[in-house]
Design a protein around this motif. Sequence first.
Motif, PDB file in Angstrom:
ATOM      1  N   ARG A  14       0.803  -1.228   0.000  1.00  0.00           N
ATOM      2  CA  ARG A  14       0.000   0.000   0.000  1.00  0.00           C
ATOM      3  C   ARG A  14       0.836   1.277   0.000  1.00  0.00           C
ATOM      4  O   ARG A  14       0.635   2.156  -0.829  1.00  0.00           O
ATOM      5  CB  ARG A  14      -0.956   0.008   1.207  1.00  0.00           C
ATOM      6  CG  ARG A  14      -2.013  -1.071   1.135  1.00  0.00           C
ATOM      7  CD  ARG A  14      -2.712  -1.248   2.459  1.00  0.00           C
ATOM      8  NE  ARG A  14      -1.792  -1.853   3.437  1.00  0.00           N
ATOM      9  CZ  ARG A  14      -2.163  -2.310   4.628  1.00  0.00           C
ATOM     10  NH1 ARG A  14      -3.428  -2.213   4.997  1.00  0.00           N
ATOM     11  NH2 ARG A  14      -1.298  -2.851   5.445  1.00  0.00           N
ATOM     12  N   SER A  15       1.762   1.369   0.941  1.00  0.00           N
ATOM     13  CA  SER A  15       2.551   2.603   1.043  1.00  0.00           C
ATOM     14  C   SER A  15       3.475   2.785  -0.155  1.00  0.00           C
ATOM     15  O   SER A  15       3.724   3.903  -0.599  1.00  0.00           O
ATOM     16  CB  SER A  15       3.340   2.643   2.354  1.00  0.00           C
ATOM     17  OG  SER A  15       4.150   1.490   2.491  1.00  0.00           O
ATOM     18  N   ALA A  47       1.936  -6.158  -6.122  1.00  0.00           N
ATOM     19  CA  ALA A  47       1.902  -4.690  -6.160  1.00  0.00           C
ATOM     20  C   ALA A  47       2.768  -4.178  -7.312  1.00  0.00           C
ATOM     21  O   ALA A  47       2.377  -3.245  -8.023  1.00  0.00           O
ATOM     22  CB  ALA A  47       2.372  -4.105  -4.829  1.00  0.00           C
ATOM     23  N   ILE A  48       3.936  -4.783  -7.504  1.00  0.00           N
ATOM     24  CA  ILE A  48       4.816  -4.403  -8.621  1.00  0.00           C
ATOM     25  C   ILE A  48       4.089  -4.613  -9.946  1.00  0.00           C
ATOM     26  O   ILE A  48       4.081  -3.733 -10.816  1.00  0.00           O
ATOM     27  CB  ILE A  48       6.141  -5.210  -8.577  1.00  0.00           C
ATOM     28  CG1 ILE A  48       6.967  -4.805  -7.348  1.00  0.00           C
ATOM     29  CG2 ILE A  48       6.941  -5.008  -9.864  1.00  0.00           C
ATOM     30  CD1 ILE A  48       8.176  -5.690  -7.092  1.00  0.00           C
ATOM     31  N   ALA A  49       3.427  -5.775 -10.086  1.00  0.00           N
ATOM     32  CA  ALA A  49       2.712  -6.089 -11.325  1.00  0.00           C
ATOM     33  C   ALA A  49       1.530  -5.147 -11.546  1.00  0.00           C
ATOM     34  O   ALA A  49       1.294  -4.676 -12.664  1.00  0.00           O
ATOM     35  CB  ALA A  49       2.236  -7.545 -11.293  1.00  0.00           C
ATOM     36  N   PRO A 102      -2.662  -5.838   0.695  1.00  0.00           N
ATOM     37  CA  PRO A 102      -2.410  -6.704  -0.458  1.00  0.00           C
ATOM     38  C   PRO A 102      -1.472  -7.877  -0.176  1.00  0.00           C
ATOM     39  O   PRO A 102      -1.260  -8.718  -1.053  1.00  0.00           O
ATOM     40  CB  PRO A 102      -1.796  -5.755  -1.489  1.00  0.00           C
ATOM     41  CG  PRO A 102      -1.184  -4.663  -0.683  1.00  0.00           C
ATOM     42  CD  PRO A 102      -2.022  -4.535   0.567  1.00  0.00           C
ATOM     43  N   ALA A 103      -0.939  -7.964   1.029  1.00  0.00           N
ATOM     44  CA  ALA A 103       0.008  -9.045   1.353  1.00  0.00           C
ATOM     45  C   ALA A 103      -0.634 -10.404   1.110  1.00  0.00           C
ATOM     46  O   ALA A 103      -1.737 -10.674   1.569  1.00  0.00           O
ATOM     47  CB  ALA A 103       0.471  -8.934   2.805  1.00  0.00           C
ATOM     48  N   GLY A 104       0.045 -11.236   0.347  1.00  0.00           N
ATOM     49  CA  GLY A 104      -0.422 -12.579   0.077  1.00  0.00           C
ATOM     50  C   GLY A 104      -1.561 -12.657  -0.933  1.00  0.00           C
ATOM     51  O   GLY A 104      -2.083 -13.736  -1.192  1.00  0.00           O
ATOM     52  N   GLN A 105      -1.955 -11.524  -1.485  1.00  0.00           N
ATOM     53  CA  GLN A 105      -3.052 -11.477  -2.451  1.00  0.00           C
ATOM     54  C   GLN A 105      -2.495 -11.561  -3.871  1.00  0.00           C
ATOM     55  O   GLN A 105      -1.381 -11.140  -4.137  1.00  0.00           O
ATOM     56  CB  GLN A 105      -3.836 -10.165  -2.314  1.00  0.00           C
ATOM     57  CG  GLN A 105      -4.387  -9.899  -0.943  1.00  0.00           C
ATOM     58  CD  GLN A 105      -5.574 -10.788  -0.608  1.00  0.00           C
ATOM     59  OE1 GLN A 105      -6.318 -11.200  -1.481  1.00  0.00           O
ATOM     60  NE2 GLN A 105      -5.728 -11.087   0.663  1.00  0.00           N
ATOM     61  N   ARG A 114      -5.087  -0.856  -5.635  1.00  0.00           N
ATOM     62  CA  ARG A 114      -4.291   0.112  -6.406  1.00  0.00           C
ATOM     63  C   ARG A 114      -5.164   1.262  -6.888  1.00  0.00           C
ATOM     64  O   ARG A 114      -4.801   2.433  -6.759  1.00  0.00           O
ATOM     65  CB  ARG A 114      -3.656  -0.607  -7.600  1.00  0.00           C
ATOM     66  CG  ARG A 114      -2.948   0.335  -8.579  1.00  0.00           C
ATOM     67  CD  ARG A 114      -2.803  -0.281  -9.964  1.00  0.00           C
ATOM     68  NE  ARG A 114      -4.094  -0.481 -10.601  1.00  0.00           N
ATOM     69  CZ  ARG A 114      -4.321  -1.352 -11.593  1.00  0.00           C
ATOM     70  NH1 ARG A 114      -3.337  -2.104 -12.053  1.00  0.00           N
ATOM     71  NH2 ARG A 114      -5.519  -1.465 -12.127  1.00  0.00           N
ATOM     72  N   ASP A 115      -6.325   0.932  -7.441  1.00  0.00           N
ATOM     73  CA  ASP A 115      -7.200   1.970  -7.999  1.00  0.00           C
ATOM     74  C   ASP A 115      -7.736   2.900  -6.920  1.00  0.00           C
ATOM     75  O   ASP A 115      -7.856   4.108  -7.135  1.00  0.00           O
ATOM     76  CB  ASP A 115      -8.343   1.323  -8.786  1.00  0.00           C
ATOM     77  CG  ASP A 115      -7.834   0.561 -10.020  1.00  0.00           C
ATOM     78  OD1 ASP A 115      -6.665   0.778 -10.430  1.00  0.00           O
ATOM     79  OD2 ASP A 115      -8.609  -0.246 -10.563  1.00  0.00           O
ATOM     80  N   GLU A 116      -8.034   2.354  -5.747  1.00  0.00           N
ATOM     81  CA  GLU A 116      -8.502   3.187  -4.630  1.00  0.00           C
ATOM     82  C   GLU A 116      -7.370   4.089  -4.134  1.00  0.00           C
ATOM     83  O   GLU A 116      -7.590   5.255  -3.814  1.00  0.00           O
ATOM     84  CB  GLU A 116      -9.033   2.297  -3.500  1.00  0.00           C
ATOM     85  CG  GLU A 116      -9.462   3.053  -2.258  1.00  0.00           C
ATOM     86  CD  GLU A 116     -10.626   4.017  -2.474  1.00  0.00           C
ATOM     87  OE1 GLU A 116     -10.828   4.877  -1.593  1.00  0.00           O
ATOM     88  OE2 GLU A 116     -11.323   3.952  -3.515  1.00  0.00           O
TER      89      GLU A 116
END
Length: 129
Positions: A14-15, A47-49, A102-105, A114-116
Amino acid sequence: MTSVLFVCVHNAGRSQMAAAFLTHLAGDRVEVRSAGSQPADQVNPAAIAAMAEVGIDIAAEIPKVLTTAAVESSDVVITMGCGDTCPVFPGKRYLDWALDDPAGQGLEAVRPIRDEIERRVKGLIDELA
């Protein structure tokens, strides 16, 4: 120049996404930092993707530990689920963004987060202007 610090537990999702969006959208108008109360070993691959899908590369980012100095030198501190581990100093503006972790998602679950984050960052830029 306004300085913004994004804080979550692992500084891996997130951060990192929020800092990347603010850097991308505000450019050099805002100083951007991110940190975690218990930083992970690496940024979340999902998150990178998810960020790569919108043209922002965070693959080289490294999770950083939250320091008192980082909070002290920031004008706005935005927490994302780090609870009471974030130090509070008078004279700072604090915002808490309740966002799913998002951890483990997988990528499908990370996209709406990401969009939020992007929506909230755009709102923040409008407030800071």
